[in-house]
Design an enzyme around this catalytic site. Structure first.
Site, mmCIF file in Angstrom:
data_model
loop_
_atom_site.group_PDB
_atom_site.id
_atom_site.type_symbol
_atom_site.label_atom_id
_atom_site.label_comp_id
_atom_site.label_asym_id
_atom_site.label_seq_id
_atom_site.Cartn_x
_atom_site.Cartn_y
_atom_site.Cartn_z
ATOM 1 N N ASN A 9 0.433 -1.176 0.565
ATOM 2 C CA ASN A 9 -0.514 0.161 0.053
ATOM 3 C C ASN A 9 0.598 1.193 0.460
ATOM 4 O O ASN A 9 1.916 1.474 1.217
ATOM 5 C CB ASN A 9 -1.143 -0.059 0.757
ATOM 6 C CG ASN A 9 -1.859 0.850 1.402
ATOM 7 O OD1 ASN A 9 -2.092 1.906 0.462
ATOM 8 N ND2 ASN A 9 -2.366 1.338 2.899
ATOM 9 N N TRP A 10 0.815 1.875 -0.949
ATOM 10 C CA TRP A 10 1.563 2.814 -0.849
ATOM 11 C C TRP A 10 1.365 4.659 -1.094
ATOM 12 O O TRP A 10 1.854 5.690 -0.388
ATOM 13 C CB TRP A 10 2.126 3.322 -2.807
ATOM 14 C CG TRP A 10 2.621 2.263 -3.207
ATOM 15 C CD1 TRP A 10 3.016 0.926 -3.079
ATOM 16 C CD2 TRP A 10 3.446 2.604 -4.696
ATOM 17 N NE1 TRP A 10 3.583 0.373 -4.347
ATOM 18 C CE2 TRP A 10 4.108 0.717 -5.096
ATOM 19 C CE3 TRP A 10 3.406 3.617 -5.606
ATOM 20 C CZ2 TRP A 10 4.352 0.595 -6.488
ATOM 21 C CZ3 TRP A 10 4.033 3.413 -7.086
ATOM 22 C CH2 TRP A 10 4.586 1.744 -6.930
ATOM 23 N N LYS A 11 -0.692 4.300 0.038
ATOM 24 C CA LYS A 11 -0.314 5.287 0.238
ATOM 25 C C LYS A 11 -0.271 6.607 -0.478
ATOM 26 O O LYS A 11 -0.375 6.909 -1.552
ATOM 27 C CB LYS A 11 0.100 5.736 1.603
ATOM 28 C CG LYS A 11 0.233 4.098 2.805
ATOM 29 C CD LYS A 11 -0.238 4.727 3.684
ATOM 30 C CE LYS A 11 -0.593 3.106 4.979
ATOM 31 N NZ LYS A 11 0.097 3.534 5.987
ATOM 32 N N HIS A 95 -9.397 0.506 5.485
ATOM 33 C CA HIS A 95 -7.731 0.470 5.783
ATOM 34 C C HIS A 95 -8.045 1.507 7.795
ATOM 35 O O HIS A 95 -8.999 2.506 7.451
ATOM 36 C CB HIS A 95 -7.077 1.587 4.904
ATOM 37 C CG HIS A 95 -5.303 1.238 5.627
ATOM 38 N ND1 HIS A 95 -5.101 2.312 6.288
ATOM 39 C CD2 HIS A 95 -4.676 0.628 5.181
ATOM 40 C CE1 HIS A 95 -4.028 2.283 6.652
ATOM 41 N NE2 HIS A 95 -3.886 1.116 6.047
ATOM 42 N N GLU A 97 -6.597 4.351 8.536
ATOM 43 C CA GLU A 97 -6.282 5.810 8.374
ATOM 44 C C GLU A 97 -8.303 6.186 7.170
ATOM 45 O O GLU A 97 -8.361 7.143 7.237
ATOM 46 C CB GLU A 97 -4.909 6.060 7.172
ATOM 47 C CG GLU A 97 -4.084 5.412 7.837
ATOM 48 C CD GLU A 97 -3.126 5.339 6.961
ATOM 49 O OE1 GLU A 97 -1.758 5.170 7.144
ATOM 50 O OE2 GLU A 97 -3.498 5.744 6.011
ATOM 51 N N GLU A 167 -4.518 -5.126 11.087
ATOM 52 C CA GLU A 167 -3.576 -4.169 10.945
ATOM 53 C C GLU A 167 -4.259 -3.833 12.311
ATOM 54 O O GLU A 167 -5.136 -2.923 12.241
ATOM 55 C CB GLU A 167 -3.538 -3.254 10.372
ATOM 56 C CG GLU A 167 -3.786 -3.388 8.383
ATOM 57 C CD GLU A 167 -3.396 -2.261 7.588
ATOM 58 O OE1 GLU A 167 -2.346 -2.781 6.870
ATOM 59 O OE2 GLU A 167 -4.857 -1.592 7.581
ATOM 60 N N GLY A 173 3.167 2.297 11.161
ATOM 61 C CA GLY A 173 4.082 2.994 10.912
ATOM 62 C C GLY A 173 5.081 3.776 12.164
ATOM 63 O O GLY A 173 4.861 4.896 12.006
ATOM 64 N N SER A 213 3.860 -2.280 10.382
ATOM 65 C CA SER A 213 5.688 -2.228 10.367
ATOM 66 C C SER A 213 5.974 -3.773 10.108
ATOM 67 O O SER A 213 7.126 -3.907 10.600
ATOM 68 C CB SER A 213 5.939 -1.885 11.872
ATOM 69 O OG SER A 213 5.849 -0.264 12.027
ATOM 70 N N GLY A 234 2.517 -1.583 3.881
ATOM 71 C CA GLY A 234 3.433 0.033 3.860
ATOM 72 C C GLY A 234 5.131 0.242 3.432
ATOM 73 O O GLY A 234 5.308 0.668 2.217
ATOM 74 N N GLY A 235 5.784 1.143 4.082
ATOM 75 C CA GLY A 235 6.410 1.875 4.037
ATOM 76 C C GLY A 235 7.885 1.259 3.277
ATOM 77 O O GLY A 235 8.293 1.233 2.885
#
Length: 250
Positions: A9-11, A95, A97, A167, A173, A213, A234-235
């Protein structure tokens, strides 16, 4: 047999040029293997180019969100039909967010799930507890309610297009990660809930991803757990070497 999946997921990251560069790096680093299945989710504005770029690869493209309506006066929104029209057949819904920043409720997410399935899309359904929920020993109740409110209205046959992504919000993150045993405990709980509602065949065939993470140095141990079928990354998905290493941990 349920799929092993690693999804990135590149957000809200990577402009057009950066997206092309990252995709080129991934194409060069990810072998043409059947397992795990690899999915990337760039931003809306780069989805069409990503689909074209990855046409002859083993990497699938997902959208990060969509609206539940087919069309209408919803400024700034994107429908399932629009995504399908550019070759995107997978969407991430629910998600944390979207839930926390954009106030999406379980009922809204359920409508989005319905819209996606009606358009023959696959859904990566996200859910998970806040740190305060876990500290109060409410994490199992939160997860169960999110699952029931978001998905348990579906008929059993529709679960063939559902991918679950647990999640723990406190691990997204933050650098904090649920231990492999914590991940397994929750994933087993999730599979048991699905089994109680739909039977063992549905439960045994639904993929449950862990997100929070995940990095190259912890992916192998997390993925080794029997009820963890991959990760929603994610990151680390924004760095070709890290994402490729996580995939290679299988």
């Amino acid at each position: 047999m349920r799929q092993k999946i690693v999804a990135g997921n590149w957000k809200m990251n990577k402009n057009a040029e950066e997206t092309e560069d990252l995709l080129n790096d991934l194409i060069g680093k990810i072998p043409a293997v059947t397992e795990p299945r690899v999915i990337v989710a760039p931003t809306f504005v780069n989805l069409a180019s990503a689909v074209d770029h990855l046409e002859f690869t083993n990497i699938d493209v997902a959208a990060q969100n969509m609206h539940q309506a087919q069309s209408g006066a919803y400024t700034g929104e994107v429908s399932a039909d629009m995504l399908k029209s550019i070759g995107v057949n997978i969407v991430i819904l629910g998600h944390s967010e979207r839930r926390s920043i954009f106030n999406e409720t379980d009922s809204v997410i359920a409508y989005k799930v319905d819209a996606a399935l009606e358009n023959d899309m696959e859904v990566i359904f996200c859910f998970g507890e806040e740190l305060s929920d876990r500290n109060a020993a409410k994490h199992f109740n939160i997860v169960e309610n999110q699952l029931k409110d978001g998905l348990f209205h579906l008929d059993a046959e529709k679960w063939s297009r559902i991918i679950l992504a647990y999640e723990p919000v406190w691990a997204i993150g933050t650098g904090e990660t649920a231990t492999p045993d914590q991940a397994q405990e929750m994933h087993k709980f999730i599979r048991d809930i699905v089994s109680d509602r739909y039977g063992s065949e549905v439960a045994d065939n639904v993929s449950i991803l862990y997100g929070g993470s995940v990095k190259p140095d912890n992916a192998r141990e997390i993925f080794s757990k029997p009820d963890v079928d991959g990760g929603l990354i994610g990151g680390a998905a924004l760095k070709a070497d890290d994402f490729a290493d996580i995939i290679a941990s299988y």
